[in-house]
Design a protein around this motif. Structure first.
Motif, PDB file in Angstrom:
ATOM      1  N   GLY A 173       0.929  -1.304  -0.065  1.00  0.00           N
ATOM      2  CA  GLY A 173      -0.091  -0.010  -0.025  1.00  0.00           C
ATOM      3  C   GLY A 173       0.750   1.344  -0.013  1.00  0.00           C
ATOM      4  N   LEU A 174       1.969   1.436  -0.419  1.00  0.00           N
ATOM      5  CA  LEU A 174       3.053   2.284  -0.384  1.00  0.00           C
ATOM      6  C   LEU A 174       3.329   2.809  -1.859  1.00  0.00           C
ATOM      7  N   ALA A 175       3.587   3.842  -2.027  1.00  0.00           N
ATOM      8  CA  ALA A 175       4.244   4.296  -3.255  1.00  0.00           C
ATOM      9  C   ALA A 175       5.556   3.702  -3.599  1.00  0.00           C
ATOM     10  N   PRO A 176       6.002   3.219  -4.753  1.00  0.00           N
ATOM     11  CA  PRO A 176       7.073   2.761  -5.156  1.00  0.00           C
ATOM     12  C   PRO A 176       8.229   3.861  -4.612  1.00  0.00           C
ATOM     13  N   ALA A 177       9.245   3.566  -4.210  1.00  0.00           N
ATOM     14  CA  ALA A 177      10.505   4.453  -3.831  1.00  0.00           C
ATOM     15  C   ALA A 177      10.950   4.971  -5.067  1.00  0.00           C
ATOM     16  N   THR A 178      11.259   6.552  -4.962  1.00  0.00           N
ATOM     17  CA  THR A 178      11.675   7.020  -6.025  1.00  0.00           C
ATOM     18  C   THR A 178      12.950   7.899  -5.670  1.00  0.00           C
ATOM     19  N   GLY A 179      14.160   8.004  -6.588  1.00  0.00           N
ATOM     20  CA  GLY A 179      15.166   8.679  -6.144  1.00  0.00           C
ATOM     21  C   GLY A 179      15.910   7.673  -5.079  1.00  0.00           C
ATOM     22  N   SER A 180      15.497   6.417  -4.686  1.00  0.00           N
ATOM     23  CA  SER A 180      16.145   5.893  -3.546  1.00  0.00           C
ATOM     24  C   SER A 180      17.779   5.364  -3.753  1.00  0.00           C
ATOM     25  N   VAL A 181      18.120   5.202  -2.596  1.00  0.00           N
ATOM     26  CA  VAL A 181      19.587   4.750  -2.709  1.00  0.00           C
ATOM     27  C   VAL A 181      19.926   3.292  -3.279  1.00  0.00           C
ATOM     28  N   THR A 182      20.781   3.243  -3.971  1.00  0.00           N
ATOM     29  CA  THR A 182      20.846   1.893  -4.654  1.00  0.00           C
ATOM     30  C   THR A 182      21.674   0.871  -3.821  1.00  0.00           C
ATOM     31  N   ARG A 183      20.989  -0.156  -3.735  1.00  0.00           N
ATOM     32  CA  ARG A 183      21.372  -1.278  -2.649  1.00  0.00           C
ATOM     33  C   ARG A 183      21.609  -2.655  -3.518  1.00  0.00           C
ATOM     34  N   VAL A 184      21.672  -2.603  -4.844  1.00  0.00           N
ATOM     35  CA  VAL A 184      21.746  -3.650  -5.475  1.00  0.00           C
ATOM     36  C   VAL A 184      23.249  -3.931  -5.932  1.00  0.00           C
ATOM     37  N   ALA A 229      34.848  -4.555   1.530  1.00  0.00           N
ATOM     38  CA  ALA A 229      33.345  -4.431   1.928  1.00  0.00           C
ATOM     39  C   ALA A 229      32.709  -3.553   0.754  1.00  0.00           C
ATOM     40  N   VAL A 230      31.338  -3.654   0.619  1.00  0.00           N
ATOM     41  CA  VAL A 230      30.541  -2.735  -0.252  1.00  0.00           C
ATOM     42  C   VAL A 230      29.372  -2.185   0.682  1.00  0.00           C
ATOM     43  N   TYR A 231      29.219  -0.834   0.554  1.00  0.00           N
ATOM     44  CA  TYR A 231      28.463  -0.304   1.209  1.00  0.00           C
ATOM     45  C   TYR A 231      27.633   0.640   0.217  1.00  0.00           C
ATOM     46  N   SER A 232      26.411   0.900   0.642  1.00  0.00           N
ATOM     47  CA  SER A 232      25.340   1.869  -0.021  1.00  0.00           C
ATOM     48  C   SER A 232      25.761   3.184   0.226  1.00  0.00           C
ATOM     49  N   ALA A 233      25.225   4.309  -0.280  1.00  0.00           N
ATOM     50  CA  ALA A 233      25.534   5.620  -0.230  1.00  0.00           C
ATOM     51  C   ALA A 233      25.231   6.047   1.423  1.00  0.00           C
ATOM     52  N   ASP A 234      24.088   5.420   1.759  1.00  0.00           N
ATOM     53  CA  ASP A 234      23.897   5.817   3.234  1.00  0.00           C
ATOM     54  C   ASP A 234      24.565   4.819   4.050  1.00  0.00           C
ATOM     55  N   TRP A 235      25.567   4.302   3.964  1.00  0.00           N
ATOM     56  CA  TRP A 235      26.528   3.251   4.577  1.00  0.00           C
ATOM     57  C   TRP A 235      26.101   2.133   5.280  1.00  0.00           C
ATOM     58  N   TRP A 236      25.017   1.657   4.540  1.00  0.00           N
ATOM     59  CA  TRP A 236      24.460  -0.003   4.902  1.00  0.00           C
ATOM     60  C   TRP A 236      25.662  -0.843   4.405  1.00  0.00           C
ATOM     61  N   LEU A 237      26.049  -1.817   5.163  1.00  0.00           N
ATOM     62  CA  LEU A 237      27.057  -2.886   4.606  1.00  0.00           C
ATOM     63  C   LEU A 237      26.207  -3.970   4.013  1.00  0.00           C
ATOM     64  N   LEU A 238      26.680  -4.046   2.755  1.00  0.00           N
ATOM     65  CA  LEU A 238      25.948  -4.857   1.770  1.00  0.00           C
ATOM     66  C   LEU A 238      26.644  -6.216   1.468  1.00  0.00           C
ATOM     67  N   TYR A 241      21.876  12.483   2.003  1.00  0.00           N
ATOM     68  CA  TYR A 241      20.477  12.736   2.463  1.00  0.00           C
ATOM     69  C   TYR A 241      19.864  13.859   1.464  1.00  0.00           C
ATOM     70  N   LEU A 242      21.220  14.934   1.016  1.00  0.00           N
ATOM     71  CA  LEU A 242      20.718  15.863  -0.075  1.00  0.00           C
ATOM     72  C   LEU A 242      20.428  15.161  -1.318  1.00  0.00           C
ATOM     73  N   GLU A 243      21.144  14.219  -1.626  1.00  0.00           N
ATOM     74  CA  GLU A 243      20.779  13.550  -2.976  1.00  0.00           C
ATOM     75  C   GLU A 243      19.857  12.611  -3.068  1.00  0.00           C
ATOM     76  N   HIS A 244      19.121  12.083  -1.901  1.00  0.00           N
ATOM     77  CA  HIS A 244      18.280  11.251  -1.808  1.00  0.00           C
ATOM     78  C   HIS A 244      17.146  11.468  -0.850  1.00  0.00           C
ATOM     79  N   PRO A 245      16.524  12.623  -1.045  1.00  0.00           N
ATOM     80  CA  PRO A 245      15.591  13.303  -0.106  1.00  0.00           C
ATOM     81  C   PRO A 245      14.339  12.400  -0.015  1.00  0.00           C
ATOM     82  N   ASP A 246      14.065  11.491  -0.898  1.00  0.00           N
ATOM     83  CA  ASP A 246      12.829  10.831  -0.838  1.00  0.00           C
ATOM     84  C   ASP A 246      13.002   9.468  -0.394  1.00  0.00           C
ATOM     85  N   ASP A 247      14.369   9.144   0.006  1.00  0.00           N
ATOM     86  CA  ASP A 247      14.374   7.754   0.370  1.00  0.00           C
ATOM     87  C   ASP A 247      14.087   7.342   1.816  1.00  0.00           C
TER      88      ASP A 247
END
Length: 269
Positions: free
Chosen positions: A89-100, A117-126, A183-189
């Motif tokens: 029931g949510l709108a698909p994420a737009t402008g989201s951080v790449t995590r693939v 190690a590989v990290y996303s732009a918001d520093w999740w360890l992938l 946070y500035l580059e992905h305000p809708d994530d």
């Protein structure tokens, strides 16, 4: 007429089709394919009971950050993630951080001899390799937000290895400044916004650094560490941008022919 798949049906299907081992582990034969509920819950940072409720349709309205975390844990591409969002029931994420993580990057992580190690732009360890585990500990034991490096640095009091205090100060400022860029580059994530809000409410240190930091990309730092098994090691920590997306690889390497190189080789062998 067949209706759209429910959230629970999609979650079970995506989980059953997972063909990867947990990051940093070796794949082993299983009776059934896919991720176990316990494994997906751990990767996404939700309880097993809540995941059961989602799959059984008893909790059909998860928040956007939860759906984003499930998408990341399941390694869904943009199309599959959008399908999961709509089912919730949510709108698909737009402008989201790449995590693939691309297949080529996966291969580099497994084949490079140094800690990677590989990290996303918001520093999740992938992803990470066995050398990373040998140097910094088993990241598979980190649950939920503890697998985000900014959250870990701002909330965990005792790291496994000693790091030079001045270098650690510079590092903490740098990753907060880098998070401000994301946070500035992905305000809708939704997941990123949720992380920043939670950090402000949990860590006074983060709030202070966030207000003081200049948004700037983190390019890496040299680190002097004292490893409990290998002793003192000096490593260059380089951040390499993955072409075509905002993922980054962090690589720790010693100067060739030095005692640091010998200690790291002994540790990772």
């Amino acid at each position: 007429m067949v209706g759209a798949p429910t959230l629970g049906t999609l979650l079970r299907g995506f989980r059953d089709r997972c063909d990867f081992a947990l990051p940093g582990t070796v794949a082993t034969a299983r009776r059934a394919p896919g991720l176990r509920r316990e494994e997906l819950a751990m990767l996404a940072g939700v309880s097993v009971d809540y995941l059961v409720q989602l799959e059984q349709g008893r909790a059909a309205r998860p928040s956007a950050p939860v759906v984003a975390a499930l998408s990341r844990a399941l390694r869904l591409d943009e199309e599959a993630s959008a399908l999961l969002h709509r089912a919730a029931g949510l709108a698909p994420a737009t402008g989201s951080v790449t995590r693939v993580v691309p297949a080529g990057v996966e291969r580099m992580v497994t084949r490079l001899p140094w800690p990677v190690a590989v990290y996303s732009a918001d520093w999740w360890l992938l992803r990470w390799n066995p050398a990373w585990t040998a140097l910094l500990g088993d990241s598979a034991t980190l649950h939920g937000r503890a697998r985000n490096v900014v959250w870990f640095e701002m909330t965990q009091p005792s790291p496994r290895v000693w790091v030079d205090p001045q270098e650690d100060e510079a590092y903490r400022d740098a990753i907060v400044g880098d998070l401000r860029v994301a946070y500035l580059e992905h305000p809708d994530d939704a997941e990123l916004a949720d992380l920043v809000t939670a950090l402000h409410g949990t860590s006074p240190e983060f709030a202070e650094r966030w207000n003081a930091a200049r948004p700037a990309r983190y390019l890496g730092l040299r680190k002097h560490i004292d490893h409990p098994d290998a002793g003192p090691i000096v490593l260059d920590g380089d951040v390499l941008q993955v072409p075509g997306c905002d993922l980054r690889m962090v690589v720790y390497s010693p100067a060739p022919g030095t005692p640091d190189a010998a200690r790291l080789a002994q540790l990772t062998s």
